[in-house]
Motif scaffolding. Structure first.
Motif, PDB file in Angstrom:
ATOM      1  N   ARG A   5     -24.526  94.640  22.064  1.00  0.00           N
ATOM      2  CA  ARG A   5     -24.263  93.206  22.194  1.00  0.00           C
ATOM      3  C   ARG A   5     -22.844  92.926  21.735  1.00  0.00           C
ATOM      4  N   ILE A   7     -20.362  90.260  20.495  1.00  0.00           N
ATOM      5  CA  ILE A   7     -20.298  88.919  19.926  1.00  0.00           C
ATOM      6  C   ILE A   7     -18.820  88.573  19.831  1.00  0.00           C
ATOM      7  N   SER A  36     -24.432  93.463  26.874  1.00  0.00           N
ATOM      8  CA  SER A  36     -24.489  92.023  27.131  1.00  0.00           C
ATOM      9  C   SER A  36     -23.551  91.335  26.151  1.00  0.00           C
ATOM     10  N   TYR A  38     -22.267  87.557  23.941  1.00  0.00           N
ATOM     11  CA  TYR A  38     -22.578  86.243  23.370  1.00  0.00           C
ATOM     12  C   TYR A  38     -21.275  85.610  22.888  1.00  0.00           C
ATOM     13  N   THR A  40     -19.412  82.956  20.662  1.00  0.00           N
ATOM     14  CA  THR A  40     -19.691  82.141  19.476  1.00  0.00           C
ATOM     15  C   THR A  40     -19.398  80.672  19.770  1.00  0.00           C
ATOM     16  N   THR A  41     -20.009  79.817  18.981  1.00  0.00           N
ATOM     17  CA  THR A  41     -19.841  78.365  19.139  1.00  0.00           C
ATOM     18  C   THR A  41     -19.284  77.795  17.830  1.00  0.00           C
ATOM     19  N   SER A  46     -22.477  80.874  13.557  1.00  0.00           N
ATOM     20  CA  SER A  46     -22.888  81.253  14.912  1.00  0.00           C
ATOM     21  C   SER A  46     -22.903  82.770  15.099  1.00  0.00           C
ATOM     22  N   GLU A  50     -26.380  85.361  15.329  1.00  0.00           N
ATOM     23  CA  GLU A  50     -26.590  86.193  16.511  1.00  0.00           C
ATOM     24  C   GLU A  50     -26.638  87.674  16.138  1.00  0.00           C
TER      25      GLU A  50
END
Length: 345
Positions: A5, A7, A36, A38, A40-41, A46, A50
């Motif tokens: 993942r 991030i 995959s 993701y 961050t927000t 965040s 995750e």
């Protein structure tokens, strides 16, 4: 197939991560991972949340892509887990201290990702205090508080030069603080302008603050700066930049320790603690080194040999030290007439 993942902070490095995401995922696929991503927000923690989620879900690898703040959050997500995924980092921040220490390319995102293809890892030490984890530094005192006053836009444009310029402007504010510091080899009770715990040799872009730091020996590099005199501090900085010669100066203490407890008298007011460049709470605090806690991809063939432990030799030295300590504890009652250790059963 193993799962990875990514991030990533979509705003880091002028959004270069977002533009290079396909290349990162392609590298991971070539390394044998089902990958995959993701983004961050702005929501608090965040990246940390995750990282914790995918760690619990059994992912084999977490890739932290962004600045040192993003890496710190990801580490805080996986560090508490019993079974932790491996970590890789793709730097896209300002100083990128961790990437610098691990010899990961800092100016080319694809090159940084391809370090994973070399399949070289280091079991890294990290620090822990009050349920928080840090990967590079913990520090406290008026000298470290200067960093809070550097505007974020200056950090982005000028990097560590901003710290120097702003630090010089704020140096007159520095004053000594009464500190009580307990570490492996002693106790310091007295005035200090700063204490500093380092896990790597790179801080704010400088590689000489803890010149003999090892990444995996279970020890922090501890510096206690006793002076608060502006001219003496400037002189210590000059010694540091001249090959790390500050570590032998009598105006500071330089040692190795696996643990540190920091206290200050109530009359001194608050002592703010800096963890990896951000505010991490106030003293009192106890810092613990978590030995070999996270396995991370690195250019190990480019890391200087003295920055990594020589496992067999150092293990032998450690056992020898323990043996000598035990022998020194023996009394006459423990030795029989033949000079052998008496059997007390």
């Amino acid at each position: 197939m193993k799962k990875a993942r990514v991030i990533y902070n979509p705003t880091s490095g002028k959004e270069t991560l977002k533009r290079n995401l396909a290349d990162i995922l392609d590298v991971l696929e070539r390394a044998g991972y089902e990958a995959s991503a993701y983004a961050t927000t702005p929501a608090p923690d965040s990246a940390m949340l995750e990282a914790k989620r995918v760690g619990k879900a059994g992912f084999d690898l977490v890739v932290a892509a962004g600045g040192d703040g993003t890496i710190n959050e990801v580490v805080n997500g996986i560090a508490p887990l019993k079974k932790r995924p491996k970590l890789a980092i793709i730097p896209a921040g300002t100083t990128n201290d961790y990437a610098r220490a691990l010899k990961i390319p800092r100016n080319n995102i694809k090159d940084a990702a391809e370090v994973i293809l070399k399949d070289q890892t280091v079991k890294m030490d990290i620090g822990k205090t009050n349920g928080l984890y840090f990967i590079n530094i913990a520090a406290g005192g008026h000298l470290t508080e200067l960093t809070y006053d550097v505007p974020s836009e200056l950090k982005s444009i000028f990097g560590y030069l901003a710290y120097l310029v702003k630090g010089a402007e704020l140096l007159p504010r520095v004053k000594p603080i009464k500190m009580h510091l307990e570490y492996d080899d002693g106790i310091y009770d007295g005035n200090a302008s700063m204490f500093f715990l380092g896990l790597t040799n790179s801080v704010g872009g400088f590689e000489q603050i803890a010149p003999d730091a090892k990444l995996d020996d279970g020890k922090f590099s501890l510096i206690i700066v006793k002076t608060a005199n502006i001219f003496e501090i400037v002189h210590l900085v000059a010694l540091m930049m001249n090959g790390g010669k500050h570590i032998n100066d009598k105006r500071l203490i330089y040692t190795k320790t696996s643990k540190l407890t920091v206290k200050t008298p109530e009359s001194e007011g608050r002592l703010m603690i800096n963890l990896d460049g951000e505010y991490g709470g106030d003293a009192p605090m106890t810092f613990e080194n978590l030995h070999n806690h996270i396995e991370i991809f690195a250019n190990t063939d480019m890391i200087p040999e003295d920055a990594l432990s020589d496992t067999e030799e150092e293990a032998y030295e450690e056992v020898s030290k323990d043996f000598i300590k035990e022998v020194e504890k023996l009394t006459d009652e423990d030795i029989d007439g033949d000079g052998k250790i008496a059997d007390k059963k």
